[in-house]
Design a protein around this motif. Structure first.
Motif, short mmCIF file in Angstrom:
data_model
loop_
_atom_site.label_atom_id
_atom_site.label_comp_id
_atom_site.label_asym_id
_atom_site.label_seq_id
_atom_site.Cartn_x
_atom_site.Cartn_y
_atom_site.Cartn_z
N PHE A 98 -2.17 -3.54 -1.60
CA PHE A 98 -0.75 -3.16 -1.60
C PHE A 98 -0.26 -2.85 -3.01
O PHE A 98 0.38 -1.82 -3.24
CB PHE A 98 0.10 -4.27 -0.98
CG PHE A 98 1.56 -3.92 -0.91
CD1 PHE A 98 2.00 -2.94 -0.04
CD2 PHE A 98 2.48 -4.55 -1.72
CE1 PHE A 98 3.35 -2.59 0.03
CE2 PHE A 98 3.82 -4.22 -1.67
CZ PHE A 98 4.26 -3.23 -0.79
N ARG A 101 -1.08 0.55 -4.47
CA ARG A 101 -0.42 1.73 -3.90
C ARG A 101 0.78 2.19 -4.74
O ARG A 101 1.24 3.32 -4.61
CB ARG A 101 0.04 1.45 -2.47
CG ARG A 101 -1.14 1.25 -1.51
CD ARG A 101 -0.65 0.84 -0.14
NE ARG A 101 0.17 1.88 0.47
CZ ARG A 101 0.93 1.70 1.56
NH1 ARG A 101 0.96 0.50 2.14
NH2 ARG A 101 1.65 2.68 2.04
N LEU A 119 7.84 2.06 -0.69
CA LEU A 119 6.90 0.96 -0.51
C LEU A 119 7.62 -0.37 -0.34
O LEU A 119 7.26 -1.19 0.52
CB LEU A 119 5.94 0.88 -1.71
CG LEU A 119 4.85 1.94 -1.75
CD1 LEU A 119 4.20 2.00 -3.13
CD2 LEU A 119 3.79 1.66 -0.69
N ASN A 122 9.91 0.09 3.17
CA ASN A 122 9.24 0.37 4.44
C ASN A 122 7.95 -0.40 4.66
O ASN A 122 7.62 -0.75 5.80
CB ASN A 122 8.94 1.87 4.56
CG ASN A 122 10.20 2.72 4.48
OD1 ASN A 122 11.27 2.28 4.88
ND2 ASN A 122 10.08 3.93 3.96
N ASP A 123 7.21 -0.65 3.58
CA ASP A 123 5.87 -1.22 3.74
C ASP A 123 5.80 -2.72 3.42
O ASP A 123 5.05 -3.46 4.07
CB ASP A 123 4.87 -0.47 2.86
CG ASP A 123 4.70 0.97 3.27
OD1 ASP A 123 5.68 1.57 3.75
OD2 ASP A 123 3.60 1.52 3.12
#
Length: 199
Positions: A98, A101, A119, A122-123
């Motif tokens: 993670f 990214r 990121l 949303n992630d």
């Protein structure tokens, strides 16, 4: 005792897990922090042109997580069994996947801001939910004592909270885990004395 020299920028970043492990082991090392201006010259001298590098009696080791595993085994923080070691590595790799990214080196600030926001908005919630479920009612991510996976969670989440202060508001168990790591005396001492950097 070998002579250890850690080469990295003046930031926590990818070297901080190594510094946590040295603190836990109570091992003296040279924390060599280079400036961005010095980086082009240093880059030509290190394996694969990347840092952090840990020199052990002059032998350069690269890849922060490989170095972390090396020190974690020495510290007894890699997991008590081979099965636990795999679980510890899996948590660390999940976190690192993670964190990798994020476009840390992106030069265009508007593009960087947009990608960071996506990121974090949303992630990150999905990752945090998965980590929360994995932790469950346990005190630590793996087994019944602290491992370097818990260290890595504290380091990564510290950076994420710089970027989004309310990120852990819905995950009190993950906040408690951070506090448990930060209350280990040698880690608390390191956090108190380390140079103040944003990342």
């Amino acid at each position: 005792m070998p002579h250890y020299k850690l080469i990295y920028f003046n930031m926590r970043g990818r070297a901080e897990i190594i510094r946590y492990l040295f603190a836990y082991l109570d091992i003296q090392y040279e924390d060599h922090r280079i400036s961005q201006d010095d980086w082009p010259a240093v880059k030509q001298t290190v394996p694969f042109g990347k840092i952090p590098i840990l020199e052990v009696d002059g032998v350069p080791l690269h890849q922060s997580l490989a170095i972390g595993r090396f020190l974690a085994r020495e510290a007894g923080l890699a997991g008590k069994t081979e099965l636990e070691q795999c679980q510890v590595d899996a948590i660390i790799d999940t976190l690192d996947d993670f964190m990798s990214r994020f476009p840390w080196a992106e030069k265009k600030q508007d593009i960087k801001d947009q990608m960071f926001n996506e990121l974090l908005t949303n992630d990150a919630p999905g990752l945090l939910q998965d980590l929360d479920l994995y932790l469950g009612k346990k005190d630590w991510f793996v087994g019944n004592s602290v491992t370097w996976a818990d260290f890595y969670w504290d380091i990564c989440s510290t950076t994420l909270l710089v970027l989004k202060q309310d990120l852990l508001d819905k995950h009190p168990k993950l906040v408690v885990l951070r506090k448990k790591v930060q209350s280990i005396p040698v880690i608390a001492d390191w956090i108190k004395q380390r140079p103040e950097t944003r990342m």
